[in-house]
Motif scaffolding. Structure first.
Motif, short mmCIF file in Angstrom:
data_model
loop_
_atom_site.label_atom_id
_atom_site.label_comp_id
_atom_site.label_asym_id
_atom_site.label_seq_id
_atom_site.Cartn_x
_atom_site.Cartn_y
_atom_site.Cartn_z
N SER A 238 0.82 -1.21 0.00
CA SER A 238 0.00 0.00 0.00
C SER A 238 0.85 1.26 0.00
O SER A 238 0.43 2.30 -0.52
N THR A 242 -0.21 3.93 -2.80
CA THR A 242 -0.90 5.15 -2.35
C THR A 242 0.07 6.32 -2.16
O THR A 242 -0.37 7.44 -1.92
N ASP A 260 -14.43 4.59 -2.59
CA ASP A 260 -13.09 4.38 -3.14
C ASP A 260 -12.16 5.54 -2.80
O ASP A 260 -11.24 5.87 -3.57
N THR A 280 -7.26 3.02 -5.93
CA THR A 280 -7.37 2.22 -7.13
C THR A 280 -7.86 0.83 -6.77
O THR A 280 -7.90 0.45 -5.59
N ALA A 281 -8.20 0.04 -7.78
CA ALA A 281 -8.65 -1.33 -7.51
C ALA A 281 -7.56 -2.12 -6.81
O ALA A 281 -7.83 -2.92 -5.90
N GLN A 282 -6.29 -1.88 -7.20
CA GLN A 282 -5.18 -2.58 -6.58
C GLN A 282 -5.05 -2.19 -5.10
O GLN A 282 -4.76 -3.04 -4.25
N ARG A 284 -7.51 -0.94 -3.15
CA ARG A 284 -8.69 -1.42 -2.40
C ARG A 284 -8.56 -2.90 -2.05
O ARG A 284 -9.01 -3.35 -1.00
N ALA A 285 -7.91 -3.66 -2.92
CA ALA A 285 -7.74 -5.09 -2.67
C ALA A 285 -6.86 -5.35 -1.46
O ALA A 285 -6.90 -6.44 -0.87
N ARG A 388 -6.74 10.82 -8.89
CA ARG A 388 -7.19 9.47 -9.19
C ARG A 388 -6.51 8.96 -10.47
O ARG A 388 -6.04 7.83 -10.54
N GLU A 392 -4.03 5.78 -10.81
CA GLU A 392 -4.36 4.70 -11.75
C GLU A 392 -3.16 4.41 -12.65
O GLU A 392 -2.83 3.23 -12.91
N ASP A 399 1.90 -2.74 -12.05
CA ASP A 399 1.48 -4.04 -12.60
C ASP A 399 2.40 -4.47 -13.73
O ASP A 399 2.77 -5.65 -13.85
#
Length: 417
Positions: A238, A242, A260, A280-282, A284-285, A388, A392, A399
């Protein structure tokens, strides 16, 4: 009156009366106005000529015979050139100093400093950890009144050997502040810390470390294979995704999360302003669900205590992580990874955003840097879309770094710009 001091003679005294004995000369018994009878030895200091009355005890607590023995002993001291009353005062002062020293160990001073000052600071947790990890094990039981400069130096040597010169200087700064705080409250204490103890120059302390792509992959691989708390794995990831500081992420609470977005309240953010982080989705996971069995409404996201307390075992876990990274590199016959810190992930995130073509002012806002200075009015959601988009792009590049397509290496090179 003159006479021999005996039990009968002493008990016949009236308030204000004195018996002066000659064995030894100066041995007296005196009845106080209250009726209490005290024994004294009167003498003249050979060096100054000043007269003194030295108390020997109270009748009833000691006998006339014992008082005579004490008077004879003091007479011998005076004959030998000693001033027994001054000796007693000196011994009392030394005992008081010793008693005070026992109550003012380095541990006691640090406890008081943390309680009354450091815990009110945003960096309070870091200060406490520095004391617990590096200072208390070395000099915690020492009295502050007997602490020597060489003891401070030896402690800093060990910190430097263990965690590097920059950490040694941080510990020095924390201890210096604690000692100066104590000196302002204690007339008898003078700090043993002097100029010249620092291990680096200010410019050298400004770190510029950014993790390379292979180092990021090593960190992620080691996080999965090392023996670490599950929350620590999510926590370290994180930090990069972040771009937040170590304590900001470690103290993340579910009450700060809404959809979010994650809002770090100003009271625990460096610029004292609320800071909104789009997730981001990553990212939040990595947050996870409410801990099983937790009964409250707000829990700490990264916790080894089921959400009750935030994660705090930084030093131990970082050592385990570094050890695993070293093993990975050794097995693959690669050079050791240069020393890095968790805060380097924030700096790395900023560098990756530049590689991903994020405008500089948007990337700075992601890091919580207020462009143009602090304004009188502040909109926490200002530039939320831009932040945001920046995060992203950061997540997408991370990734790509972690999973570089074998047949599309050019995409990674292109991302490097």
């Amino acid at each position: 009156m003159r006479g021999k001091i005996t039990k009968e003679a002493v008990e016949a005294l009236k308030p204000g009366e004195i018996i002066s004995d000659t064995n030894p000369t100066g041995f007296v018994a005196r009845c106080q106005p209250s009726g209490k009878i005290s024994y004294f030895y009167r003498y003249r200091d050979k060096k100054t000529g000043k007269k003194y009355w030295l108390g020997l005890g109270v009748h009833g607590d000691i006998t006339p015979k014992r008082a005579r023995e004490l008077a004879a002993a003091r007479a011998g001291e005076v004959a030998g050139g000693t001033n027994p009353l001054m000796e007693q005062q000196s011994q009392r002062e030394e005992a008081q100093i010793a008693e005070k020293a026992a109550d003012n160990t380095v541990d006691a001073v640090l406890d008081d400093f943390v309680k009354r000052h450091a815990q009110k600071l945003r960096s309070g947790d870091q200060v406490k950890r520095a004391f617990d990890d590096y200072v208390r094990p070395e000099i915690g039981d020492r009295s502050i009144y007997g602490l020597k400069r060489n003891e401070i130096t030896k402690m800093l040597d060990k910190v430097e050997d263990k965690a590097g010169p920059v950490m040694a200087d941080r510990v020095l700064a924390h201890v210096r502040k604690a000692f100066n705080w104590q000196a302002a409250r204690d007339d008898d204490f003078s700090s043993p810390i002097v100029r010249g103890m620092a291990r680096t120059k200010p410019k050298e302390r400004a770190r510029k470390r950014v993790l390379a792509d292979d180092e990021i992959r090593d960190v992620w691989t080691a996080l999965q294979s090392a023996e670490l708390p599950e929350c620590y794995r999510r926590y370290v990831k994180s930090l990069l995704l972040t771009a937040t500081r170590r304590n900001e992420a470690a103290d993340m609470s579910s009450i700060e999360l809404e959809g979010d977005t994650w809002t770090i309240p100003g009271e625990r953010y460096k610029n004292k302003l609320d800071h909104v982080v789009p997730l981001t989705a990553q990212a939040r996971a990595l947050i996870g669900e409410k801990p099983e069995g937790f009964r409250g409404n707000a829990w700490f996201v990264f916790s080894t205590t089921g959400g009750d307390k935030p994660f705090s075992g930084f030093s131990k876990c970082k050592k385990a992580l570094d050890k695993q990274i070293a093993k990975i590199r050794k097995d693959e016959k690669r050079e050791k990874m240069a020393r890095w810190t968790l805060h380097d992930l924030r700096r790395t995130a900023r560098s990756l955003m530049s590689r991903a073509k994020v405008p500089a002012d948007h990337a700075e806002r992601v890091l919580g840097h207020v462009i143009g200075g602090v304004r009188e009015t502040y909109d926490r959601y200002e530039y939320l879309d831009e932040k945001r988009d920046a995060l992203e792009k950061l997540a997408g590049l991370v990734d790509l770094i972690l999973n570089p397509p074998a047949n599309n290496v050019f995409r990674l090179e292109e991302a490097r710009g």
